[in-house]
Scaffold this motif. Structure first.
Motif, PDB file in Angstrom:
ATOM      1  N   VAL A  87       0.740  -1.201   0.104  1.00  0.00           N
ATOM      2  CA  VAL A  87       0.067   0.046  -0.099  1.00  0.00           C
ATOM      3  C   VAL A  87       1.021   1.335   0.086  1.00  0.00           C
ATOM      4  O   VAL A  87       1.898   1.273   0.852  1.00  0.00           O
ATOM      5  CB  VAL A  87      -0.964  -0.032   1.348  1.00  0.00           C
ATOM      6  CG1 VAL A  87      -1.765   1.335   1.223  1.00  0.00           C
ATOM      7  CG2 VAL A  87      -1.940  -1.371   1.093  1.00  0.00           C
ATOM      8  N   SER A  88       0.319   2.141  -0.798  1.00  0.00           N
ATOM      9  CA  SER A  88       1.014   3.731  -0.736  1.00  0.00           C
ATOM     10  C   SER A  88       1.051   4.341   0.642  1.00  0.00           C
ATOM     11  O   SER A  88       0.144   4.117   1.325  1.00  0.00           O
ATOM     12  CB  SER A  88       0.894   4.492  -1.775  1.00  0.00           C
ATOM     13  OG  SER A  88      -0.645   4.956  -1.698  1.00  0.00           O
ATOM     14  N   ALA A  89       1.852   5.190   1.057  1.00  0.00           N
ATOM     15  CA  ALA A  89       1.962   5.756   2.094  1.00  0.00           C
ATOM     16  C   ALA A  89       0.633   6.650   2.198  1.00  0.00           C
ATOM     17  O   ALA A  89       0.020   6.799   3.115  1.00  0.00           O
ATOM     18  CB  ALA A  89       3.246   6.861   2.412  1.00  0.00           C
ATOM     19  N   LYS A  90       0.233   7.211   1.148  1.00  0.00           N
ATOM     20  CA  LYS A  90      -1.002   8.029   1.027  1.00  0.00           C
ATOM     21  C   LYS A  90      -2.030   7.335   1.274  1.00  0.00           C
ATOM     22  O   LYS A  90      -3.120   7.718   2.155  1.00  0.00           O
ATOM     23  CB  LYS A  90      -1.040   8.677  -0.252  1.00  0.00           C
ATOM     24  CG  LYS A  90      -2.157   9.877  -0.609  1.00  0.00           C
ATOM     25  CD  LYS A  90      -2.147  10.416  -1.985  1.00  0.00           C
ATOM     26  CE  LYS A  90      -3.187  11.495  -1.925  1.00  0.00           C
ATOM     27  NZ  LYS A  90      -3.237  12.286  -3.062  1.00  0.00           N
ATOM     28  N   ASP A  91      -2.211   6.109   0.877  1.00  0.00           N
ATOM     29  CA  ASP A  91      -3.414   5.219   0.780  1.00  0.00           C
ATOM     30  C   ASP A  91      -3.529   4.647   2.392  1.00  0.00           C
ATOM     31  O   ASP A  91      -4.731   4.603   2.965  1.00  0.00           O
ATOM     32  CB  ASP A  91      -3.563   4.255  -0.142  1.00  0.00           C
ATOM     33  CG  ASP A  91      -3.819   4.497  -1.289  1.00  0.00           C
ATOM     34  OD1 ASP A  91      -4.590   5.607  -1.694  1.00  0.00           O
ATOM     35  OD2 ASP A  91      -3.637   3.764  -2.116  1.00  0.00           O
ATOM     36  N   ALA A  92      -2.015   4.585   2.943  1.00  0.00           N
ATOM     37  CA  ALA A  92      -2.239   4.192   4.365  1.00  0.00           C
ATOM     38  C   ALA A  92      -2.656   5.044   5.257  1.00  0.00           C
ATOM     39  O   ALA A  92      -3.407   4.908   6.261  1.00  0.00           O
ATOM     40  CB  ALA A  92      -0.791   3.510   4.676  1.00  0.00           C
ATOM     41  N   GLU A  93      -2.235   6.269   4.897  1.00  0.00           N
ATOM     42  CA  GLU A  93      -2.688   7.532   5.853  1.00  0.00           C
ATOM     43  C   GLU A  93      -4.238   7.758   5.535  1.00  0.00           C
ATOM     44  O   GLU A  93      -4.665   7.828   6.887  1.00  0.00           O
ATOM     45  CB  GLU A  93      -2.001   8.743   5.411  1.00  0.00           C
ATOM     46  CG  GLU A  93      -0.426   9.057   5.738  1.00  0.00           C
ATOM     47  CD  GLU A  93       0.243  10.104   5.144  1.00  0.00           C
ATOM     48  OE1 GLU A  93      -0.470  11.075   4.608  1.00  0.00           O
ATOM     49  OE2 GLU A  93       1.484   9.977   5.089  1.00  0.00           O
ATOM     50  N   LYS A  94      -4.642   7.623   4.632  1.00  0.00           N
ATOM     51  CA  LYS A  94      -6.075   7.767   4.315  1.00  0.00           C
ATOM     52  C   LYS A  94      -6.919   6.731   5.156  1.00  0.00           C
ATOM     53  O   LYS A  94      -7.701   7.138   5.873  1.00  0.00           O
ATOM     54  CB  LYS A  94      -6.491   7.629   2.814  1.00  0.00           C
ATOM     55  CG  LYS A  94      -6.313   8.708   2.029  1.00  0.00           C
ATOM     56  CD  LYS A  94      -6.889   8.496   0.769  1.00  0.00           C
ATOM     57  CE  LYS A  94      -6.200   9.515  -0.270  1.00  0.00           C
ATOM     58  NZ  LYS A  94      -6.626   9.454  -1.648  1.00  0.00           N
ATOM     59  N   ALA A  95      -6.439   5.423   4.934  1.00  0.00           N
ATOM     60  CA  ALA A  95      -7.154   4.380   5.860  1.00  0.00           C
ATOM     61  C   ALA A  95      -6.951   4.665   7.484  1.00  0.00           C
ATOM     62  O   ALA A  95      -7.906   4.587   8.155  1.00  0.00           O
ATOM     63  CB  ALA A  95      -6.469   3.030   5.590  1.00  0.00           C
ATOM     64  N   VAL A  96      -5.923   5.203   8.153  1.00  0.00           N
ATOM     65  CA  VAL A  96      -5.634   5.489   9.315  1.00  0.00           C
ATOM     66  C   VAL A  96      -6.441   6.649   9.822  1.00  0.00           C
ATOM     67  O   VAL A  96      -7.064   6.463  10.882  1.00  0.00           O
ATOM     68  CB  VAL A  96      -4.229   5.571   9.740  1.00  0.00           C
ATOM     69  CG1 VAL A  96      -3.541   6.774   9.672  1.00  0.00           C
ATOM     70  CG2 VAL A  96      -4.080   5.053  11.309  1.00  0.00           C
ATOM     71  N   ILE A  97      -6.617   7.490   8.917  1.00  0.00           N
ATOM     72  CA  ILE A  97      -7.343   8.716   9.303  1.00  0.00           C
ATOM     73  C   ILE A  97      -8.900   8.272   9.359  1.00  0.00           C
ATOM     74  O   ILE A  97      -9.454   8.702  10.227  1.00  0.00           O
ATOM     75  CB  ILE A  97      -6.971   9.875   8.280  1.00  0.00           C
ATOM     76  CG1 ILE A  97      -5.721  10.237   8.566  1.00  0.00           C
ATOM     77  CG2 ILE A  97      -8.094  10.941   8.564  1.00  0.00           C
ATOM     78  CD1 ILE A  97      -5.044  11.370   7.538  1.00  0.00           C
ATOM     79  N   ALA A  98      -9.190   7.454   8.501  1.00  0.00           N
ATOM     80  CA  ALA A  98     -10.498   7.029   8.560  1.00  0.00           C
ATOM     81  C   ALA A  98     -11.027   6.382   9.570  1.00  0.00           C
ATOM     82  O   ALA A  98     -12.141   6.328  10.224  1.00  0.00           O
ATOM     83  CB  ALA A  98     -11.020   6.296   7.430  1.00  0.00           C
ATOM     84  N   ALA A  99     -10.015   5.505  10.213  1.00  0.00           N
ATOM     85  CA  ALA A  99     -10.290   4.508  11.349  1.00  0.00           C
ATOM     86  C   ALA A  99     -10.526   5.365  12.627  1.00  0.00           C
ATOM     87  O   ALA A  99     -10.975   5.114  13.578  1.00  0.00           O
ATOM     88  CB  ALA A  99      -9.277   3.406  11.472  1.00  0.00           C
ATOM     89  N   LEU A 100      -9.464   6.305  12.735  1.00  0.00           N
ATOM     90  CA  LEU A 100      -9.343   7.269  13.715  1.00  0.00           C
ATOM     91  C   LEU A 100     -10.639   8.114  13.846  1.00  0.00           C
ATOM     92  O   LEU A 100     -11.311   8.221  14.973  1.00  0.00           O
ATOM     93  CB  LEU A 100      -8.143   8.288  13.613  1.00  0.00           C
ATOM     94  CG  LEU A 100      -6.685   7.659  13.944  1.00  0.00           C
ATOM     95  CD1 LEU A 100      -5.493   8.566  13.451  1.00  0.00           C
ATOM     96  CD2 LEU A 100      -6.492   7.359  15.361  1.00  0.00           C
ATOM     97  N   ARG A 101     -11.324   8.660  12.822  1.00  0.00           N
ATOM     98  CA  ARG A 101     -12.303   9.410  12.866  1.00  0.00           C
ATOM     99  C   ARG A 101     -13.649   8.534  13.325  1.00  0.00           C
ATOM    100  O   ARG A 101     -14.393   9.068  13.943  1.00  0.00           O
ATOM    101  CB  ARG A 101     -12.644  10.029  11.449  1.00  0.00           C
ATOM    102  CG  ARG A 101     -11.756  11.221  11.187  1.00  0.00           C
ATOM    103  CD  ARG A 101     -12.152  11.886   9.878  1.00  0.00           C
ATOM    104  NE  ARG A 101     -11.377  13.013   9.524  1.00  0.00           N
ATOM    105  CZ  ARG A 101     -10.883  13.190   8.278  1.00  0.00           C
ATOM    106  NH1 ARG A 101     -11.206  12.671   7.470  1.00  0.00           N
ATOM    107  NH2 ARG A 101     -10.190  14.445   8.175  1.00  0.00           N
ATOM    108  N   ALA A 102     -13.490   7.153  12.849  1.00  0.00           N
ATOM    109  CA  ALA A 102     -14.530   6.389  13.149  1.00  0.00           C
ATOM    110  C   ALA A 102     -14.310   6.002  14.558  1.00  0.00           C
ATOM    111  O   ALA A 102     -15.418   5.976  15.444  1.00  0.00           O
ATOM    112  CB  ALA A 102     -14.502   5.183  12.324  1.00  0.00           C
ATOM    113  N   GLU A 103     -13.536   5.884  15.278  1.00  0.00           N
ATOM    114  CA  GLU A 103     -12.996   5.378  16.635  1.00  0.00           C
ATOM    115  C   GLU A 103     -13.239   6.679  17.714  1.00  0.00           C
ATOM    116  O   GLU A 103     -13.567   6.364  18.744  1.00  0.00           O
ATOM    117  CB  GLU A 103     -11.966   4.566  16.864  1.00  0.00           C
ATOM    118  CG  GLU A 103     -11.738   3.388  16.239  1.00  0.00           C
ATOM    119  CD  GLU A 103     -12.779   2.156  16.650  1.00  0.00           C
ATOM    120  OE1 GLU A 103     -12.970   2.168  17.955  1.00  0.00           O
ATOM    121  OE2 GLU A 103     -13.419   1.513  15.781  1.00  0.00           O
ATOM    122  N   LEU A 104     -12.770   7.792  17.334  1.00  0.00           N
ATOM    123  CA  LEU A 104     -12.659   8.773  18.382  1.00  0.00           C
ATOM    124  C   LEU A 104     -13.801  10.004  18.223  1.00  0.00           C
ATOM    125  O   LEU A 104     -13.512  10.727  18.969  1.00  0.00           O
ATOM    126  CB  LEU A 104     -11.031   9.502  17.997  1.00  0.00           C
ATOM    127  CG  LEU A 104     -10.058   8.422  18.272  1.00  0.00           C
ATOM    128  CD1 LEU A 104      -8.648   9.211  18.015  1.00  0.00           C
ATOM    129  CD2 LEU A 104      -9.820   8.075  19.651  1.00  0.00           C
TER     130      LEU A 104
END
Length: 105
Positions: A87-104
């Motif tokens: 996975v590209s760094a950009k796609d990995a960042e998008k995924a983690v940001i989405a997960a953080l928004r969902a969890e926090l």
């Protein structure tokens, strides 16, 4: 070897600031290749467990508080998993940001 050092740090037998043997010395003591020890030291540096200061040597890093340690460990595991998936760094960042928004949120 890497897991042995991690265990020693967790158990407190290697305290923050403790000087580690040189790569060559540890390789000789353990009867393993120098490159194996060097790789383990690099991985431990990536994890924030070891700090290397050129000719001064390698030392156990100050670990900070427990929450920060766990957060850094989780981030490192995520980065390695993303890299292993190609996975590209950009796609990995998008995924983690989405997960953080969902969890926090």
């Amino acid at each position: 070897m890497r897991s042995q050092l991690l265990t020693a740090v967790r158990e407190g037998s290697l305290a923050p600031g403790a000087k580690l043997p040189t790569v060559r010395r540890l390789a000789d003591q353990l009867g393993i290749a120098v490159n194996t020890v060097a790789r383990a030291y690099r991985l431990l540096e990536d994890d924030g467990i070891v700090e290397t200061f050129g000719r001064r040597g390698s030392f156990i890093a100050n670990q900070g508080d427990a929450i920060q340690q766990q957060l850094q460990s989780a981030a490192t595991q995520y980065a390695r998993k993303a890299a292993s998936l190609g996975v590209s760094a950009k796609d990995a960042e998008k995924a983690v940001i989405a997960a953080l928004r969902a969890e926090l949120s």
